[in-house]
Design a protein around this motif. Structure first.
Motif, PDB file in Angstrom:
ATOM      1  N   VAL A   1      -0.352   9.477   6.956  1.00 53.56           N
ATOM      2  CA  VAL A   1      -0.942  10.811   6.844  1.00 53.56           C
ATOM      3  C   VAL A   1      -2.416  10.645   6.509  1.00 53.56           C
ATOM      4  O   VAL A   1      -2.768  10.193   5.413  1.00 53.56           O
ATOM      5  CB  VAL A   1      -0.233  11.643   5.757  1.00 53.56           C
ATOM      6  CG1 VAL A   1      -0.864  13.027   5.643  1.00 53.56           C
ATOM      7  CG2 VAL A   1       1.252  11.763   6.051  1.00 53.56           C
ATOM      8  N   ARG A   2      -3.288  10.972   7.464  1.00 54.85           N
ATOM      9  CA  ARG A   2      -4.731  10.862   7.263  1.00 54.85           C
ATOM     10  C   ARG A   2      -5.305  12.237   6.966  1.00 54.85           C
ATOM     11  O   ARG A   2      -5.031  13.198   7.691  1.00 54.85           O
ATOM     12  CB  ARG A   2      -5.400  10.264   8.503  1.00 54.85           C
ATOM     13  CG  ARG A   2      -5.039   8.806   8.750  1.00 54.85           C
ATOM     14  CD  ARG A   2      -5.747   8.276   9.982  1.00 54.85           C
ATOM     15  NE  ARG A   2      -5.464   6.862  10.199  1.00 54.85           N
ATOM     16  CZ  ARG A   2      -5.842   6.189  11.276  1.00 54.85           C
ATOM     17  NH1 ARG A   2      -6.529   6.805  12.245  1.00 54.85           N
ATOM     18  NH2 ARG A   2      -5.539   4.901  11.406  1.00 54.85           N
ATOM     19  N   THR A   3      -6.090  12.330   5.922  1.00 50.98           N
ATOM     20  CA  THR A   3      -6.636  13.622   5.513  1.00 50.98           C
ATOM     21  C   THR A   3      -8.152  13.569   5.431  1.00 50.98           C
ATOM     22  O   THR A   3      -8.737  12.502   5.201  1.00 50.98           O
ATOM     23  CB  THR A   3      -6.068  14.059   4.150  1.00 50.98           C
ATOM     24  OG1 THR A   3      -6.481  13.109   3.148  1.00 50.98           O
ATOM     25  CG2 THR A   3      -4.554  14.125   4.184  1.00 50.98           C
TER      26      THR A   3
ATOM     27  N   SER B   1       1.287   8.503   3.125  1.00 53.21           N
ATOM     28  CA  SER B   1       2.402   8.226   4.020  1.00 53.21           C
ATOM     29  C   SER B   1       3.330   9.431   4.062  1.00 53.21           C
ATOM     30  O   SER B   1       3.186  10.381   3.295  1.00 53.21           O
ATOM     31  CB  SER B   1       3.179   6.991   3.562  1.00 53.21           C
ATOM     32  OG  SER B   1       2.340   5.852   3.472  1.00 53.21           O
ATOM     33  N   GLY B   2       4.281   9.391   4.978  1.00 54.46           N
ATOM     34  CA  GLY B   2       5.278  10.440   5.088  1.00 54.46           C
ATOM     35  C   GLY B   2       6.412   9.955   5.965  1.00 54.46           C
ATOM     36  O   GLY B   2       6.382   8.834   6.481  1.00 54.46           O
TER      37      GLY B   2
ATOM     38  N   VAL C   1      -5.549  17.540   8.500  1.00 58.62           N
ATOM     39  CA  VAL C   1      -4.492  16.543   8.363  1.00 58.62           C
ATOM     40  C   VAL C   1      -4.132  16.011   9.744  1.00 58.62           C
ATOM     41  O   VAL C   1      -3.903  16.788  10.677  1.00 58.62           O
ATOM     42  CB  VAL C   1      -3.230  17.129   7.699  1.00 58.62           C
ATOM     43  CG1 VAL C   1      -2.161  16.046   7.516  1.00 58.62           C
ATOM     44  CG2 VAL C   1      -3.553  17.779   6.359  1.00 58.62           C
ATOM     45  N   LYS C   2      -4.104  14.695   9.875  1.00 60.10           N
ATOM     46  CA  LYS C   2      -3.623  14.029  11.074  1.00 60.10           C
ATOM     47  C   LYS C   2      -2.479  13.104  10.695  1.00 60.10           C
ATOM     48  O   LYS C   2      -2.467  12.538   9.596  1.00 60.10           O
ATOM     49  CB  LYS C   2      -4.739  13.213  11.751  1.00 60.10           C
ATOM     50  CG  LYS C   2      -5.604  13.995  12.722  1.00 60.10           C
ATOM     51  CD  LYS C   2      -6.557  13.071  13.439  1.00 60.10           C
ATOM     52  CE  LYS C   2      -7.302  13.818  14.534  1.00 60.10           C
ATOM     53  NZ  LYS C   2      -6.407  14.197  15.639  1.00 60.10           N
ATOM     54  N   VAL C   3      -1.552  12.943  11.614  1.00 56.92           N
ATOM     55  CA  VAL C   3      -0.419  12.056  11.401  1.00 56.92           C
ATOM     56  C   VAL C   3      -0.446  10.977  12.474  1.00 56.92           C
ATOM     57  O   VAL C   3      -0.599  11.278  13.665  1.00 56.92           O
ATOM     58  CB  VAL C   3       0.910  12.840  11.450  1.00 56.92           C
ATOM     59  CG1 VAL C   3       2.093  11.893  11.579  1.00 56.92           C
ATOM     60  CG2 VAL C   3       1.060  13.700  10.205  1.00 56.92           C
TER      61      VAL C   3
ATOM     62  N   GLY D   1       5.722   2.324   3.919  1.00 52.30           N
ATOM     63  CA  GLY D   1       4.544   3.180   3.960  1.00 52.30           C
ATOM     64  C   GLY D   1       3.340   2.451   4.494  1.00 52.30           C
ATOM     65  O   GLY D   1       3.451   1.373   5.098  1.00 52.30           O
ATOM     66  N   TYR D   2       2.175   3.053   4.238  1.00 47.51           N
ATOM     67  CA  TYR D   2       0.902   2.536   4.745  1.00 47.51           C
ATOM     68  C   TYR D   2      -0.062   2.311   3.571  1.00 47.51           C
ATOM     69  O   TYR D   2      -1.020   3.044   3.395  1.00 47.51           O
ATOM     70  CB  TYR D   2       0.293   3.527   5.743  1.00 47.51           C
ATOM     71  CG  TYR D   2       1.026   3.599   7.055  1.00 47.51           C
ATOM     72  CD1 TYR D   2       0.555   2.924   8.174  1.00 47.51           C
ATOM     73  CD2 TYR D   2       2.202   4.335   7.180  1.00 47.51           C
ATOM     74  CE1 TYR D   2       1.231   2.983   9.392  1.00 47.51           C
ATOM     75  CE2 TYR D   2       2.884   4.405   8.387  1.00 47.51           C
ATOM     76  CZ  TYR D   2       2.395   3.727   9.482  1.00 47.51           C
ATOM     77  OH  TYR D   2       3.065   3.793  10.682  1.00 47.51           O
ATOM     78  N   PRO D   3       0.185   1.283   2.749  1.00 49.59           N
ATOM     79  CA  PRO D   3      -0.675   1.059   1.576  1.00 49.59           C
ATOM     80  C   PRO D   3      -1.982   0.364   1.938  1.00 49.59           C
ATOM     81  O   PRO D   3      -2.037  -0.489   2.839  1.00 49.59           O
ATOM     82  CB  PRO D   3       0.187   0.156   0.692  1.00 49.59           C
ATOM     83  CG  PRO D   3       0.997  -0.640   1.677  1.00 49.59           C
ATOM     84  CD  PRO D   3       1.294   0.320   2.811  1.00 49.59           C
ATOM     85  N   LEU D   4      -3.043   0.754   1.227  1.00 46.74           N
ATOM     86  CA  LEU D   4      -4.308   0.018   1.246  1.00 46.74           C
ATOM     87  C   LEU D   4      -4.862  -0.198   2.661  1.00 46.74           C
ATOM     88  O   LEU D   4      -5.528  -1.189   2.934  1.00 46.74           O
ATOM     89  CB  LEU D   4      -4.131  -1.345   0.553  1.00 46.74           C
ATOM     90  CG  LEU D   4      -3.575  -1.289  -0.880  1.00 46.74           C
ATOM     91  CD1 LEU D   4      -3.314  -2.691  -1.402  1.00 46.74           C
ATOM     92  CD2 LEU D   4      -4.522  -0.531  -1.791  1.00 46.74           C
ATOM     93  N   GLU D   5      -4.582   0.741   3.580  1.00 45.19           N
ATOM     94  CA  GLU D   5      -5.078   0.653   4.961  1.00 45.19           C
ATOM     95  C   GLU D   5      -4.618  -0.631   5.660  1.00 45.19           C
ATOM     96  O   GLU D   5      -5.272  -1.119   6.579  1.00 45.19           O
ATOM     97  CB  GLU D   5      -6.612   0.737   4.985  1.00 45.19           C
ATOM     98  CG  GLU D   5      -7.184   2.015   4.409  1.00 45.19           C
ATOM     99  CD  GLU D   5      -6.888   3.232   5.269  1.00 45.19           C
ATOM    100  OE1 GLU D   5      -6.607   3.052   6.465  1.00 45.19           O
ATOM    101  OE2 GLU D   5      -6.950   4.359   4.730  1.00 45.19           O
TER     102      GLU D   5
END
Length: 503
Positions: free
Chosen positions: A76-78, A116-117, A139-141, A193-197
């Motif tokens: 989830v990019r904000t 993340s989501g 918000v982009k997913v 998830g998507y930690p730390l890019e």
């Protein structure tokens, strides 16, 4: 170094929008028939058979569980738009010649963060954390197959830190939801998830504890009635993991990764996830109504202490103390301040969080049976839940110091002053009489239970009208004796607190 509790993504803005169409009850009946039915499912290891319980068998289980869920885990990019804010003078420079260097307006650049989501329906409903999307403007997913989709916020609930997003799509991969009630300490879990890019990441650990309340929600201005009942895990969770799933060895989601305990803001051994049974209830309301219809009993509660157990005649320090005068359904059912709720619908209640989560799973209007203890006597009552009218929580300060050399204040950990007409006016309670707490020792026995501005009415059953009467009551205490205080807030509501005096 003291540990700090942190949410795992920079708070961001509410993008409006109410969910329509399918509800969670429709899309979550069994979104994945089994772990192998997920779309675009990567092949699970099918090599030579391994002995049950062997390292190779455990590795195979981890692999299968990760593959069962990873296609439906999203980034989830904000974005937060640029804004102008008032420039604050640092406290250490106030009143100095350097103060003039500050003031006026300051331009804050646009900010981009990520969390993340996970997708819960083929039509594109996604569960994440409230703090991932709070305050953001866009918000982009990003899906596992690298597709980027614009998302809107269907609804948010600051009190549980759960939010639901919606992207336009069909036939999207979905997770399979598990039952967090079946978890036990020591069970293996995976955090996705998507930690730390770093891109999609899976870590493994065990359930370290259940029903944790870590106090992080109380620090949120938006959380008027925070509900914390976290799953604690030692699976590595880092910034960016917020909103991602915690799954069991069947790949079923049993939690929503939300916070960590860390002195640095990065993984230090302890992570916390919202149980999926609670998140599922919240998400259902957000999809159906855009807000959470939260039921209420009409009680203010707190955890039981050892002193409570002694005062209230409990066999163990378990349950939830009714800490103030009851209202609504609880009052009609006969519950009173000082009662200790020990079961709801036959299920044991061991803590405040247990009771709050159990009630949250109900709907306004549902009947419930409450078992409680009133000074050693076990009783039961049936009441019908009402809907909570959420209001901003009042802020109370525990600031203040206990006067040096005051033996009475030292034994109980707080100091009082006689209420004068001027003090009553400051309290916002004209006509108030008696004694009011003027300071609390932050390391004393009353810390966290009493605060400045609280009016003391009774001390171990004795009415208190003057400072002298309180001193006499304290002087009569035996070393280490339990103290039970009835107190009144300036809005007229009451509470009862129990603690053990200093020896």
């Amino acid at each position: 170094m003291h540990s700090k509790l942190r949410k795992l993504a920079v708070p961001g803005v509410l993008a409006a929008g109410l969910g329509a169409g399918l509800t969670l009850a429709d899309v979550m009946k069994d979104p994945i028939a089994d772990a192998g039915a997920q779309q675009a499912q990567p092949a699970v290891y099918t090599g030579a058979a391994t002995a049950p319980g062997s390292p190779a068998a455990l590795s195979t289980a981890f692999r299968a569980a990760s593959h069962a869920a990873m296609n439906a885990v999203v980034q989830v990019r904000t974005e937060t738009a640029a804004r102008t804010v008032a420039q604050q003078v640092p406290p250490e420079l106030r009143g100095t010649p350097f103060e003039g260097m500050f003031g006026g307006q300051m331009r804050v650049a646009p900010q981009a963060t990520s969390g993340s989501g996970f997708i819960i329906s083929p039509e594109g409903y996604i569960v994440t954390n409230n703090h991932v999307v709070d305050g953001v403007t866009r918000v982009k997913v990003v899906l596992n197959d690298k597709r980027e989709l614009d998302a809107r916020v269907v609804g948010r609930d600051p009190n549980t830190d759960i939010a639901v997003l919606k992207v336009n799509g069909s036939g999207l991969p979905t997770v399979r939801l598990g039952d967090s009630d079946q978890l036990d300490t020591g069970d293996w879990v995976l955090a996705l998830g998507y930690p730390l890019e770093l891109g999609q990441t899976t870590t493994a650990g065990i359930v370290s504890a259940k029903g944790r309340s870590i106090g992080i929600m109380q620090r949120s201005d938006a959380a008027s009635s925070p509900l914390e009942h976290y799953i604690q895990t030692d699976a590595a969770i880092n910034p960016g993991n917020s909103g991602g799933p915690l799954v069991d060895l069947q790949g079923r989601v049993i939690g929503v990764n939300s916070a960590i305990a860390s002195p640095t803001g990065y993984y230090s051994g302890y992570g916390f996830a919202v149980p999926i049974n609670l998140a599922r209830r919240v998400a259902d309301d957000l999809i159906r109504y855009g807000v959470v219809h939260r039921p209420m009993m009409g009680v203010e509660i707190r955890d039981v202490t050892n002193a409570d157990a002694e005062v209230f005649g409990l066999p163990s320090p378990d349950g939830a103390v009714v800490a103030s005068e009851t209202k609504g359904a609880a009052r009609e059912a006969g519950l009173q301040m000082g009662d200790v709720i020990v079961a709801l619908d036959g299920q044991p209640v061991r803590s405040r969080g247990d009771l709050m989560e159990a009630v949250m799973r109900k709907e306004p209007g549902d009947p419930i049976r409450v078992d409680y203890v009133r000074y050693g006597s076990r009783r039961s009552a049936t009441l019908r839940l009402t809907q909570m009218d959420v209001r901003p929580a009042a802020i109370q300060s525990d600031a203040g110091e206990v006067a040096d050399g005051d033996d009475a204040a030292d034994r109980v950990g707080f100091a009082v002053t006689q209420i004068t007409p001027q003090i009553a006016q400051q309290l916002g309670a004209p006509g108030a009489q008696g004694v009011v707490v003027s300071g609390v020792d932050p390391m004393g026995p009353a810390a966290g239970q009493l605060g400045r501005g609280v009016i003391i009415e009774r001390f171990n059953g004795r009415a208190i009208g003057t400072v002298a009467e309180l001193r006499q009551a304290v002087a009569a205490l035996k070393p280490g004796q339990v103290v039970s205080i009835t107190a009144r807030f300036n809005d007229g509501s009451h509470t009862i607190v129990n603690f053990r005096a200093r020896s």
